[in-house]
Every structure is written in structure tokens, then in C-alpha cells.
Design an enzyme around this catalytic site. Structure first.
Site, short mmCIF file in Angstrom:
data_model
loop_
_atom_site.label_atom_id
_atom_site.label_comp_id
_atom_site.label_asym_id
_atom_site.label_seq_id
_atom_site.Cartn_x
_atom_site.Cartn_y
_atom_site.Cartn_z
N THR A 122 0.87 -1.36 0.04
CA THR A 122 0.05 0.01 0.11
C THR A 122 0.94 1.23 0.08
O THR A 122 1.93 1.14 0.62
CB THR A 122 -0.94 0.02 1.35
OG1 THR A 122 -1.66 1.38 1.37
CG2 THR A 122 -0.01 -0.32 2.40
N TYR A 131 -1.72 -0.51 10.22
CA TYR A 131 -1.75 -0.99 9.06
C TYR A 131 -0.71 -0.80 8.06
O TYR A 131 -0.27 -1.73 7.70
CB TYR A 131 -3.16 -0.30 8.39
CG TYR A 131 -3.42 -0.58 6.93
CD1 TYR A 131 -3.73 -2.08 6.64
CD2 TYR A 131 -3.00 0.07 5.80
CE1 TYR A 131 -3.79 -2.24 5.32
CE2 TYR A 131 -3.39 -0.24 4.48
CZ TYR A 131 -3.65 -1.31 4.22
OH TYR A 131 -3.64 -1.84 3.14
N1 UFG Z 1 -13.39 10.77 1.82
C1 UFG Z 1 -14.37 11.50 2.20
N2 UFG Z 1 -15.73 10.96 2.55
C2 UFG Z 1 -15.69 9.61 2.53
C3 UFG Z 1 -14.93 8.86 2.33
C4 UFG Z 1 -13.75 9.45 2.07
O1 UFG Z 1 -14.32 12.95 2.08
O2 UFG Z 1 -17.18 9.15 3.10
C5 UFG Z 1 -12.21 11.32 1.30
C6 UFG Z 1 -11.14 10.88 2.37
O3 UFG Z 1 -10.91 11.86 3.50
C7 UFG Z 1 -9.86 11.09 1.34
C8 UFG Z 1 -10.33 10.51 -0.02
O4 UFG Z 1 -11.76 10.86 0.42
O5 UFG Z 1 -9.55 12.34 1.20
C9 UFG Z 1 -9.91 9.10 0.01
O6 UFG Z 1 -10.59 8.28 1.22
P1 UFG Z 1 -10.57 6.56 1.06
O7 UFG Z 1 -10.97 6.36 2.41
O8 UFG Z 1 -11.30 6.26 -0.05
O9 UFG Z 1 -9.06 6.23 0.64
P2 UFG Z 1 -7.77 6.67 1.68
O10 UFG Z 1 -7.03 7.48 0.61
O11 UFG Z 1 -7.88 7.14 2.89
O12 UFG Z 1 -7.06 5.10 1.77
C10 UFG Z 1 -6.60 4.46 0.67
C11 UFG Z 1 -6.69 2.93 0.91
C12 UFG Z 1 -5.96 2.67 2.18
C13 UFG Z 1 -4.57 2.89 2.00
C14 UFG Z 1 -4.19 4.30 1.57
C15 UFG Z 1 -3.08 4.67 1.20
O13 UFG Z 1 -8.24 2.57 0.93
O14 UFG Z 1 -6.13 1.20 2.52
O15 UFG Z 1 -5.48 4.52 0.70
O16 UFG Z 1 -2.73 5.98 1.48
F1 UFG Z 1 -3.92 2.86 3.36
#
Ligand code: UFG
Length: 324
Positions: free
Chosen positions: A115, A139
Site C-alpha cells: 500500500t 496498518y
Molecule cells: N473521503 C470523504 N468522505 C468519505 C470517504 C472518504 O471525504 O466518506 C475522502 C477521504 O478523506 C480521503 C479520500 O476521500 O481524502 C479518499 O479516502 P478513502 O477512504 O477512499 O481512501 P484513503 O486515501 O483514505 O485510503 C486508501 C486505501 C487505504 C490505504 C491508503 C494509502 O483505502 O487502504 O489509501 O494511503 F492505506
């Protein structure tokens, strides 16, 4: 035959389909704690848990496994902070058992699902593979530990590995056979698509130092990601050396841009509100994908809009399943 751990999960199941389409025989190992057997059709499924060594030993027994693709893991960043034991036990100890079994049965090639979280807070962007690795949550630390273990196992036992560091994986199988199916769902695109009928989509922070104030991520299509896994596997089967690759598109999209694309594709007005920032979110995470392009010859083909369109189709069929 290729063993796919976590093959009933979101990314694993897309790789199972891609492997089969490329002519590989596949056996899936999954504890079905978050995976769904429905998404792999009639693929051979061995239900077991990596933390129980006899379970995984039994899969190698009597089968000629040529290589492993390893997806089975706990994957929620937030949960890993409040329940780190679950993460170290499942991800690190579980992987050690898998590697023990591989060693015991002389299986020496593994494609590992890592990741972008191994990098931690970005010091520069786009992030290349040499970027410092300082994960900021358990994680990410479990994934980095496994990458380090794989390096040591190569030096000591000749186990060759390809680690793929995913950025934000999006979309679903275009034939509708599988897609993102997490309970609870925390990811951006499915959360936007699930909004409506009283449910409001929440933007986690609109005060970041970015073009529109919302976080920027690099969304990589899951079918394109699965193709990279096939290339990684073939690279190992052809004698390639242990290596790590980013899987991303080199392009960032903000939460607001993703939201606007979802409204366009679904032709609907999706209820939305601004929520405070979510702890642990970096402002910008974009991959430098030049290494995977030059070494494996992979490049992303599908756009963010393609991913949203397939995710939308999947979401509609999922709601049909849940209602039925
Ligand atoms: N977001 C929102 N609302 C939501 C969900 C997400 O605004 O309901 C935003 C988050 O704050 C973030 C973006 O959308 O800015 C993406 O969020 P995700 O939860 O879809 O993904 P992440 O970037 O947090 O996480 C992903 C993978 C993880 C991994 C990470 C690596 O899902 O497993 O990238 O940085 F660890």
C-alpha cells in the site's frame, strides 16, 4: 496453479478473474471474514485462516502451487489504530505462516499486496518508490514489515517477491461479476454512490491546502490493477528479481472532483455536506508510476470516469442483492 489468498475480497477477486482469463488455474484461500464467496463463481475455494498454520499447510498439500498472490489482510486504517493487535496478528503473523508453508513446499514466488500507506506523510509528490517509508498507522506498518520480511526471505531462502504499493483502487469488474463490497464501507466512491434516500455524503475536510480545499488522491482502476498483477506474476515466473512498484496513475483528483464526476455519471444530485477532517488523511497522495511502466511495461488504461461508471453498475446490483 496459482494460490490467491484473500481471493474473495475486492482486489483479490478481480485478480482471480484476470488470472483465469489468462489461462491460469487458481485456488482461493480466504477466511470469508470480509470476503464474499459469491464474487468468485465456481473457483475452487479453501476456507481457512492464515493465523492457523495447518489450514494453509493443507492447501499446499497435494497441489502443485507455482506461485502465490497474497491479498488476505485486515485493511482499515482507522481500525488499525484502535485494534493494532488484530493487524499485527492477522497481517504479520498470518503472512509468516504463509511464508512457512511456501518454504516447506518449495514455492518461491509471491506477488504481495502492499500500500501507499508504507510511505506515511508525503515529503514530496508524486511519490516514487525511493520516497522515505515512515508509515503513520499500524496498518501501514504491518505492510512495511511484510515487505522487509520478504526482502530478508529472498536473501536467506531465495523467495522472490513483487510488492505492489496501491494508491486508491476504484471501480468494479465491467462484466459485473465482482466489485467493492466492504461492511462497513469507508471508501470515497462507494460512499458517494450509496448516498441518497436520507443518507448524506460527507466530505472529510474542505480546508486543505489544495486547489479546491479537499484531499487529492490517485484513483487507479481495479481491472487495470489486476493486469499489473498478471505482469508481476509473469515477471517472477520468468526469473525477475524481488522488487517493489507503485500502482497509480500519476494523476490526482480532489474529493470534490470525484463527487462532481459521480453526479454526472449517475445523472443525479447527490446530497452532500462538509464534515471536519478525518484524522490521518494526507492532503495529497499521487503516485509516480514510471518504474512499473518501464520495468513491467504496465500503464493505466481506464479513466476515473470509467471506474465510477463500473462502480455505479456494481453498486446497483449490490443493492439488488441486499434487498433480495
Ligand atoms: N473521503 C470523504 N468522505 C468519505 C470517504 C472518504 O471525504 O466518506 C475522502 C477521504 O478523506 C480521503 C479520500 O476521500 O481524502 C479518499 O479516502 P478513502 O477512504 O477512499 O481512501 P484513503 O486515501 O483514505 O485510503 C486508501 C486505501 C487505504 C490505504 C491508503 C494509502 O483505502 O487502504 O489509501 O494511503 F492505506
Amino acid at each position: 496453479m496459482i494460490l490467491v489468498t484473500g481471493g474473495a475480497g475486492y482486489i483479490g477477486s478481480h485478480c482471480v478473474l484476470a488470472l483465469q482469463e489468462a489461462g491460469y488455474e487458481v485456488v482461493v484461500f480466504d477466511n470469508l471474514s470480509s470476503g464474499h464467496s459469491e464474487v468468485i463463481g465456481c473457483t475452487e475455494l479453501f476456507q481457512g485462516d492464515l493465523t492457523n498454520l495447518p489450514d494453509i499447510m493443507a492447501v499446499f498439500e497435494g497441489r502443485k502451487i507455482d506461485a502465490v498472490m497474497h491479498f488476505a489482510a485486515k485493511i482499515e486504517v482507522g481500525e488499525s489504530v484502535i485494534a493494532p493487535q488484530k493487524y499485527y496478528y492477522n497481517n504479520v503473523y498470518g503472512t509468516l505462516n504463509l511464508l512457512n508453508a511456501m518454504k516447506e513446499f518449495n514455492v518461491s514466488k509471491i506477488v504481495f499486496s502492499s500500500t501507499a500507506a508504507v510511505y506515511g506523510e508525503p515529503e514530496y509528490t508524486p511519490i516514487n518508490e525511493n520516497h522515505p517509508k515512515n508509515p503513520i498507522n499500524p496498518y501501514g506498518r504491518t505492510k512495511l514489515m511484510i515487505e522487509n520480511i520478504l526482502d530478508d526471505y529472498d536473501k536467506a531462502y531465495g523467495l522472490r517477491s513483487v510488492c505492489f504499493r496501491y494508491f486508491n483502487v476504484a471501480g468494479a469488474d465491467t462484466q459485473g461479476r465482482t466489485g467493492e463490497w466492504h461492511e462497513p464501507e469507508t471508501h470515497l466512491i462507494p460512499n458517494i454512490l450509496k448516498a441518497g434516500s436520507g443518507k448524506i455524503f460527507e466530505i472529510y475536510g474542505a480546508d486543505y491546502d489544495t486547489k479546491d480545499g479537499t484531499c487529492i488522491r490517485d484513483y487507479i482502476n481495479v481491472e487495470n490493477l489486476a493486469q499489473a498483477h498478471l505482469l508481476g506474476l509473469e515477471y517472477l515466473l520468468n526469473g525477475g528479481a524481488t522488487d517493489c512498484f507503485n500502482l497509480g496513475t500519476n494523476e490526482g483528483s480532489s474529493v470534490k472532483e470525484v463527487f462532481a464526476a459521480c453526479e454526472k455519471i449517475t445523472k443525479s444530485e447527490i446530497p452532500v455536506k462538509i464534515h471536519p477532517r478525518r484524522a490521518g488523511d494526507a492532503a495529497v497522495l499521487v503516485a509516480d508510476n514510471s518504474k512499473v511502466k518501464s520495468v513491467l511495461g504496465w500503464s493505466p488504461k481506464k479513466t476515473l470516469e470509467d471506474s465510477i461508471a463500473s462502480a455505479y453498475q456494481w453498486e446497483k446490483s449490490l443493492q439488488g442483492v441486499l434487498i433480495a
